[in-house]
Write a protein that holds these residues in place. Structure first.
Motif, mmCIF file in Angstrom:
data_model
loop_
_atom_site.group_PDB
_atom_site.id
_atom_site.type_symbol
_atom_site.label_atom_id
_atom_site.label_comp_id
_atom_site.label_asym_id
_atom_site.label_seq_id
_atom_site.Cartn_x
_atom_site.Cartn_y
_atom_site.Cartn_z
ATOM 1 N N ILE A 1 -31.628 55.690 -7.120
ATOM 2 C CA ILE A 1 -29.951 55.233 -7.832
ATOM 3 C C ILE A 1 -29.827 56.052 -8.557
ATOM 4 C CG2 ILE A 1 -28.064 54.259 -8.683
ATOM 5 C CD1 ILE A 1 -28.622 52.003 -6.360
ATOM 6 N N ARG A 2 -29.055 57.051 -9.285
ATOM 7 C CA ARG A 2 -28.425 57.899 -10.180
ATOM 8 C C ARG A 2 -27.354 58.121 -10.563
ATOM 9 N NH1 ARG A 2 -31.756 63.963 -9.667
ATOM 10 N NH2 ARG A 2 -34.070 62.587 -10.172
ATOM 11 N N GLY A 3 -26.260 56.796 -11.598
ATOM 12 C CA GLY A 3 -25.801 56.822 -11.495
ATOM 13 C C GLY A 3 -24.930 55.858 -11.045
ATOM 14 N N ASN A 4 -24.468 55.818 -10.344
ATOM 15 C CA ASN A 4 -23.702 54.860 -9.007
ATOM 16 C C ASN A 4 -23.706 55.854 -7.247
ATOM 17 O OD1 ASN A 4 -22.755 52.388 -9.027
ATOM 18 N ND2 ASN A 4 -21.105 52.837 -8.835
ATOM 19 N N THR A 5 -25.144 57.076 -7.100
ATOM 20 C CA THR A 5 -25.320 57.562 -6.308
ATOM 21 C C THR A 5 -26.405 57.335 -5.667
ATOM 22 O OG1 THR A 5 -23.337 59.139 -7.515
ATOM 23 C CG2 THR A 5 -24.986 59.741 -5.053
ATOM 24 N N LEU A 6 -26.940 56.886 -4.501
ATOM 25 C CA LEU A 6 -28.259 56.502 -3.780
ATOM 26 C C LEU A 6 -28.836 58.141 -3.152
ATOM 27 C CD1 LEU A 6 -30.411 54.301 -2.661
ATOM 28 C CD2 LEU A 6 -28.789 54.582 -1.208
ATOM 29 N N ARG A 7 -29.663 58.581 -3.500
ATOM 30 C CA ARG A 7 -29.991 59.809 -3.410
ATOM 31 C C ARG A 7 -31.465 59.397 -2.657
ATOM 32 N NH1 ARG A 7 -33.267 63.700 -5.823
ATOM 33 N NH2 ARG A 7 -34.215 62.615 -6.893
ATOM 34 N N LEU A 8 -32.009 60.145 -1.306
ATOM 35 C CA LEU A 8 -32.715 60.167 -0.542
ATOM 36 C C LEU A 8 -33.811 61.103 -1.068
ATOM 37 C CD1 LEU A 8 -34.251 59.622 1.713
ATOM 38 C CD2 LEU A 8 -33.581 61.326 2.890
ATOM 39 N N ILE A 9 -35.064 60.381 -1.016
ATOM 40 C CA ILE A 9 -36.269 61.303 -2.274
ATOM 41 C C ILE A 9 -37.010 61.926 -0.874
ATOM 42 C CG2 ILE A 9 -38.419 60.816 -3.630
ATOM 43 C CD1 ILE A 9 -35.984 60.582 -4.951
ATOM 44 N N THR A 10 -37.417 60.863 0.278
ATOM 45 C CA THR A 10 -38.384 61.861 1.300
ATOM 46 C C THR A 10 -37.660 60.103 2.080
ATOM 47 O OG1 THR A 10 -40.536 61.927 1.946
ATOM 48 C CG2 THR A 10 -40.038 60.713 0.359
ATOM 49 N N ALA A 11 -38.679 60.544 3.356
ATOM 50 C CA ALA A 11 -38.472 59.635 4.604
ATOM 51 C C ALA A 11 -39.599 60.465 5.247
ATOM 52 C CB ALA A 11 -36.748 59.363 5.132
ATOM 53 N N ALA B 1 -29.217 47.041 3.291
ATOM 54 C CA ALA B 1 -30.202 47.845 3.848
ATOM 55 C C ALA B 1 -29.161 49.161 4.811
ATOM 56 C CB ALA B 1 -30.588 46.860 5.226
ATOM 57 N N ALA B 2 -27.438 47.961 4.558
ATOM 58 C CA ALA B 2 -27.225 48.973 5.504
ATOM 59 C C ALA B 2 -26.885 50.656 4.822
ATOM 60 C CB ALA B 2 -25.381 48.557 5.447
ATOM 61 N N GLN B 3 -26.707 50.304 3.142
ATOM 62 C CA GLN B 3 -26.350 51.703 2.962
ATOM 63 C C GLN B 3 -27.681 52.586 3.022
ATOM 64 O OE1 GLN B 3 -25.552 49.705 -1.025
ATOM 65 N NE2 GLN B 3 -24.013 50.487 -1.467
ATOM 66 N N VAL B 4 -28.911 52.062 3.200
ATOM 67 C CA VAL B 4 -29.527 52.980 3.738
ATOM 68 C C VAL B 4 -30.271 53.823 4.151
ATOM 69 C CG1 VAL B 4 -32.882 53.156 3.811
ATOM 70 C CG2 VAL B 4 -31.593 51.591 1.055
ATOM 71 N N ILE B 5 -29.483 52.770 5.613
ATOM 72 C CA ILE B 5 -29.278 53.703 7.126
ATOM 73 C C ILE B 5 -27.737 54.106 6.753
ATOM 74 C CG2 ILE B 5 -28.309 52.742 9.460
ATOM 75 C CD1 ILE B 5 -30.290 50.096 8.576
ATOM 76 N N THR B 6 -26.800 54.479 6.458
ATOM 77 C CA THR B 6 -26.365 54.911 5.490
ATOM 78 C C THR B 6 -27.046 56.191 5.263
ATOM 79 O OG1 THR B 6 -24.445 53.102 5.867
ATOM 80 C CG2 THR B 6 -23.711 55.751 5.791
ATOM 81 N N LEU B 7 -27.424 56.224 4.389
ATOM 82 C CA LEU B 7 -27.988 56.930 3.180
ATOM 83 C C LEU B 7 -28.787 57.958 4.476
ATOM 84 C CD1 LEU B 7 -28.743 59.139 1.106
ATOM 85 C CD2 LEU B 7 -30.357 57.944 0.839
ATOM 86 N N LEU B 8 -29.442 57.885 5.672
ATOM 87 C CA LEU B 8 -30.503 58.246 6.820
ATOM 88 C C LEU B 8 -29.775 58.701 7.553
ATOM 89 C CD1 LEU B 8 -33.312 55.350 6.382
ATOM 90 C CD2 LEU B 8 -33.324 58.324 5.685
ATOM 91 N N LYS B 9 -29.044 58.295 7.872
ATOM 92 C CA LYS B 9 -27.969 58.904 9.108
ATOM 93 C C LYS B 9 -27.019 60.359 8.602
ATOM 94 C CE LYS B 9 -26.840 54.748 11.953
ATOM 95 N NZ LYS B 9 -25.568 53.654 12.639
ATOM 96 N N ARG B 10 -26.249 60.248 7.252
ATOM 97 C CA ARG B 10 -25.851 61.063 6.722
ATOM 98 C C ARG B 10 -26.549 62.172 6.777
ATOM 99 N NH1 ARG B 10 -24.129 59.285 1.715
ATOM 100 N NH2 ARG B 10 -23.694 57.748 2.371
ATOM 101 N N ARG B 11 -28.289 61.981 6.429
ATOM 102 C CA ARG B 11 -29.333 63.109 5.953
ATOM 103 C C ARG B 11 -30.134 63.629 7.592
ATOM 104 N NH1 ARG B 11 -31.048 64.131 0.672
ATOM 105 N NH2 ARG B 11 -31.978 65.871 1.556
ATOM 106 N N GLY B 12 -29.393 63.114 8.950
ATOM 107 C CA GLY B 12 -30.151 63.533 9.748
ATOM 108 C C GLY B 12 -31.535 62.777 10.078
#
Length: 163
Positions: free
Chosen positions: A124-134, A75-86
């Motif tokens: 997850i592609r390779g070892n990277t979490l990529r945002l599709i949509t939110a 869950a923390a990784q998802v939150i971090t991803l969403l913060k990084r993407r604004g």
């Protein structure tokens, strides 16, 4: 009948090297009239291999249904991803209320925000979490066309999440 005979002759003459390309004094090879073997004389074919399994090699998750991700991603990784993407403020202190749920290499989560629930679909592609949509409605064309069945079902077919 004459037209059929002429067609057969022209087709048979079209096989092999054209006479004008053969050295002088050589004969033009003619096609043989040997019949090909019938289907009953061919050896039996082995059975077809089973279709490839769902793409679970990277994550170990089946395509359907969506299941708890077990910390990959957390869950923390998802939150971090969403913060990084604004999509979330850097000061966001909320929590993930549903998920992350995984199917194949995709994830779906629902977060508690001041403006109501926020859904996120990632991969997850390779070892990277990529945002599709939110957003409040994540059933986008990319999700409908590319997501595993479990994610499509959670993101598109389920009732909208409420807190």
């Amino acid at each position: 009948m004459l037209a059929v005979s002429a067609t057969v002759t022209l087709l048979a003459a079209g096989c092999g090297t054209p006479p004008e390309l053969n050295p002088p004094g050589t004969t033009v090879p003619r096609p043989s009239a040997t019949a090909s073997p019938s289907a009953s004389t061919l050896p039996p074919q082995p059975p077809l291999p089973p279709p490839p399994s769902s793409p679970t090699a990277t994550t170990g998750f089946p395509d359907s249904p969506a299941v708890a991700c077990g910390g990959r991603p957390s869950a923390a990784q998802v939150i971090t991803l969403l913060k990084r993407r604004g999509m979330l403020a850097s000061s966001y202190n909320g929590r993930v209320t549903v998920g992350p749920m995984c199917a194949g290499t995709w994830q779906w989560s629902v977060l508690d925000t001041n403006n109501g629930p926020l859904q996120a679909v990632s991969e997850i592609r390779g070892n990277t979490l990529r945002l599709i949509t939110a957003g409040t409605d994540v059933c986008s064309i990319e999700v409908r066309a590319g997501a595993p069945a479990g994610i499509r079902s959670a993101a598109c077919d389920a009732l909208p999440p409420s807190l």
